[in-house]
Scaffold this active site. Structure first.
Site, PDB file in Angstrom:
ATOM      1  N   GLY A 104      -1.799   4.297  -4.877  1.00 51.66           N
ATOM      2  CA  GLY A 104      -1.702   3.085  -5.678  1.00 51.66           C
ATOM      3  C   GLY A 104      -0.577   3.069  -6.693  1.00 51.66           C
ATOM      4  O   GLY A 104      -0.264   2.015  -7.242  1.00 51.66           O
ATOM      5  N   THR A 150      -3.791   4.186   0.793  1.00 52.07           N
ATOM      6  CA  THR A 150      -4.182   4.657   2.119  1.00 52.07           C
ATOM      7  C   THR A 150      -5.269   5.727   2.024  1.00 52.07           C
ATOM      8  O   THR A 150      -6.138   5.803   2.882  1.00 52.07           O
ATOM      9  CB  THR A 150      -2.950   5.204   2.862  1.00 52.07           C
ATOM     10  OG1 THR A 150      -1.951   4.170   2.918  1.00 52.07           O
ATOM     11  CG2 THR A 150      -3.286   5.613   4.284  1.00 52.07           C
ATOM     12  N   ILE A 182       0.846  -1.203   0.000  1.00 52.46           N
ATOM     13  CA  ILE A 182       0.000   0.000   0.000  1.00 52.46           C
ATOM     14  C   ILE A 182       0.875   1.244   0.000  1.00 52.46           C
ATOM     15  O   ILE A 182       1.990   1.239   0.537  1.00 52.46           O
ATOM     16  CB  ILE A 182      -0.974  -0.022   1.207  1.00 52.46           C
ATOM     17  CG1 ILE A 182      -2.108   0.968   1.028  1.00 52.46           C
ATOM     18  CG2 ILE A 182      -0.230   0.175   2.529  1.00 52.46           C
ATOM     19  CD1 ILE A 182      -3.281   0.734   1.978  1.00 52.46           C
ATOM     20  N   CYS A 183       0.363   2.297  -0.657  1.00 54.64           N
ATOM     21  CA  CYS A 183       1.027   3.599  -0.635  1.00 54.64           C
ATOM     22  C   CYS A 183      -0.056   4.649  -0.428  1.00 54.64           C
ATOM     23  O   CYS A 183      -1.043   4.375   0.239  1.00 54.64           O
ATOM     24  CB  CYS A 183       1.839   3.823  -1.915  1.00 54.64           C
ATOM     25  SG  CYS A 183       0.849   3.894  -3.425  1.00 54.64           S
ATOM     26  N   ALA A 184       0.100   5.831  -1.009  1.00 45.77           N
ATOM     27  CA  ALA A 184      -0.917   6.869  -0.826  1.00 45.77           C
ATOM     28  C   ALA A 184      -2.127   6.625  -1.727  1.00 45.77           C
ATOM     29  O   ALA A 184      -3.267   6.650  -1.265  1.00 45.77           O
ATOM     30  CB  ALA A 184      -0.323   8.249  -1.097  1.00 45.77           C
TER      31      ALA A 184
END
Length: 106
Positions: free
Chosen positions: A64, A88, A60-62
């Site tokens: 995708g 996220t 996961i990141c901010a």
């Protein structure tokens, strides 16, 4: 690309999924999925030994983009990895819990 919907990720998260957050430490401290382990993009290639090859790894990141790139890297390295659609941001927007203010675990 190997991507998982937010709903499917939420179900896996409830079951104790392995979640790695590939954002930078400041972003992680600003708010992350409970239980997510910080492994910034630049560190991930040297930290794959910390991951269990027998479990699905949710990346996961901010939003995708970074998680998609790192998921591709992990899949090519032999892991069963999935990028969390929407990252996220989508997790938080959906009303799910976000942990803030914690120092990163790494």
């Amino acid at each position: 690309m190997s991507e998982v919907s937010l709903e499917a990720f939420a179900a896996a998260h409830d079951d104790g999924a392995c979640v790695i957050d590939v954002r930078e430490p400041g972003e992680y401290v600003g708010g992350h999925v409970p239980g997510a382990v910080l492994m910034p993009m630049g560190q991930l290639p040297s930290r794959t030994s910390e991951l269990d090859r027998d479990r699905t790894v949710y990346v996961i990141c901010a939003s995708g983009n970074r998680s998609s790139a790192m998921t591709d890297y992990l899949v090519h390295a032999g892991f069963n990895a999935l990028s969390v659609a929407g990252g996220t941001s989508a997790w938080a927007t959906s009303g799910r819990p976000v942990v803030t203010g914690q120092r990163p675990t790494a």
